[in-house]
Design an enzyme around this catalytic site. Sequence first.
Site, mmCIF file in Angstrom:
data_model
loop_
_atom_site.group_PDB
_atom_site.id
_atom_site.type_symbol
_atom_site.label_atom_id
_atom_site.label_comp_id
_atom_site.label_asym_id
_atom_site.label_seq_id
_atom_site.Cartn_x
_atom_site.Cartn_y
_atom_site.Cartn_z
ATOM 1 N N HIS A 1 5.158 21.933 59.148
ATOM 2 C CA HIS A 1 6.111 21.107 58.401
ATOM 3 C C HIS A 1 6.875 20.193 59.359
ATOM 4 O O HIS A 1 7.036 19.001 59.095
ATOM 5 C CB HIS A 1 7.132 21.983 57.658
ATOM 6 C CG HIS A 1 6.562 22.813 56.563
ATOM 7 N ND1 HIS A 1 6.854 24.157 56.436
ATOM 8 C CD2 HIS A 1 5.727 22.516 55.534
ATOM 9 C CE1 HIS A 1 6.236 24.644 55.372
ATOM 10 N NE2 HIS A 1 5.527 23.670 54.810
ATOM 11 N N LYS B 1 5.568 29.749 42.563
ATOM 12 C CA LYS B 1 4.786 30.396 43.622
ATOM 13 C C LYS B 1 5.197 31.843 43.855
ATOM 14 O O LYS B 1 4.950 32.393 44.904
ATOM 15 C CB LYS B 1 4.922 29.608 44.934
ATOM 16 C CG LYS B 1 4.210 28.279 44.923
ATOM 17 C CD LYS B 1 4.213 27.664 46.303
ATOM 18 C CE LYS B 1 3.419 26.378 46.355
ATOM 19 N NZ LYS B 1 3.361 25.815 47.700
ATOM 20 N N ARG C 1 -4.038 20.053 54.825
ATOM 21 C CA ARG C 1 -4.632 20.855 55.897
ATOM 22 C C ARG C 1 -6.125 20.998 55.725
ATOM 23 O O ARG C 1 -6.855 21.140 56.693
ATOM 24 C CB ARG C 1 -4.002 22.251 55.928
ATOM 25 C CG ARG C 1 -2.532 22.261 56.273
ATOM 26 C CD ARG C 1 -1.970 23.625 56.033
ATOM 27 N NE ARG C 1 -2.227 23.963 54.630
ATOM 28 C CZ ARG C 1 -1.509 24.790 53.910
ATOM 29 N NH1 ARG C 1 -0.504 25.409 54.438
ATOM 30 N NH2 ARG C 1 -1.799 25.029 52.644
ATOM 31 N N SER D 1 3.086 28.658 54.955
ATOM 32 C CA SER D 1 4.227 29.566 54.824
ATOM 33 C C SER D 1 3.779 30.941 54.348
ATOM 34 O O SER D 1 4.267 31.963 54.834
ATOM 35 C CB SER D 1 5.254 28.985 53.846
ATOM 36 O OG SER D 1 5.811 27.800 54.363
#
Length: 168
Positions: free
Chosen positions: A22, A46, A96, A134
């Site tokens: 990040h 999430k 990514r 994360s």
Amino acid sequence: MMATKGTKAIYPGTFDPPTNGHLDLIARASRIVDELVVAVLRNTQKGTPLFTVPERVEMLREATAEFANVSVTMFDGLLVDFAREQGAKAVLRGIRAISDYEYEFQMAMMNRKLDPELETLFMMPAEKYTYVSSRLIKGVFELGGDVTSLVPPNVVERLKQRVPGNGK
């Protein structure tokens, strides 16, 4: 899209917790746009977060203090509405892998449908962070793994306080 004078962008996410991936994107984007607003999503689907939204905002503010043109805030609701309120012309999204692109492409197209003036900028993190998420950081840390090279030092300290038994 080329950045022009006065370009403001939003970098939205859950950032639970913030990672060096990040921060890599924040640092690089801060050189492209005039103002970057890192926006922590308040309501997420999430699952249960490890850190509260205010904790994530605080960690990001600490980690981005060196960037004069970066601010950190929280938001909920539609991203396009938040971007409009902020006067932002672009949304920054990290990619990514191909799987990220598929999801992000759908989101970008929906955002374009809702606000044709809002552009999406896709950036890839530095190669050394392409696998970092994360969710992966939390999982590895909770199992006793060392994540010190993958998150900022202030995040390591917060992880140690939040996840008992991992002193790495």
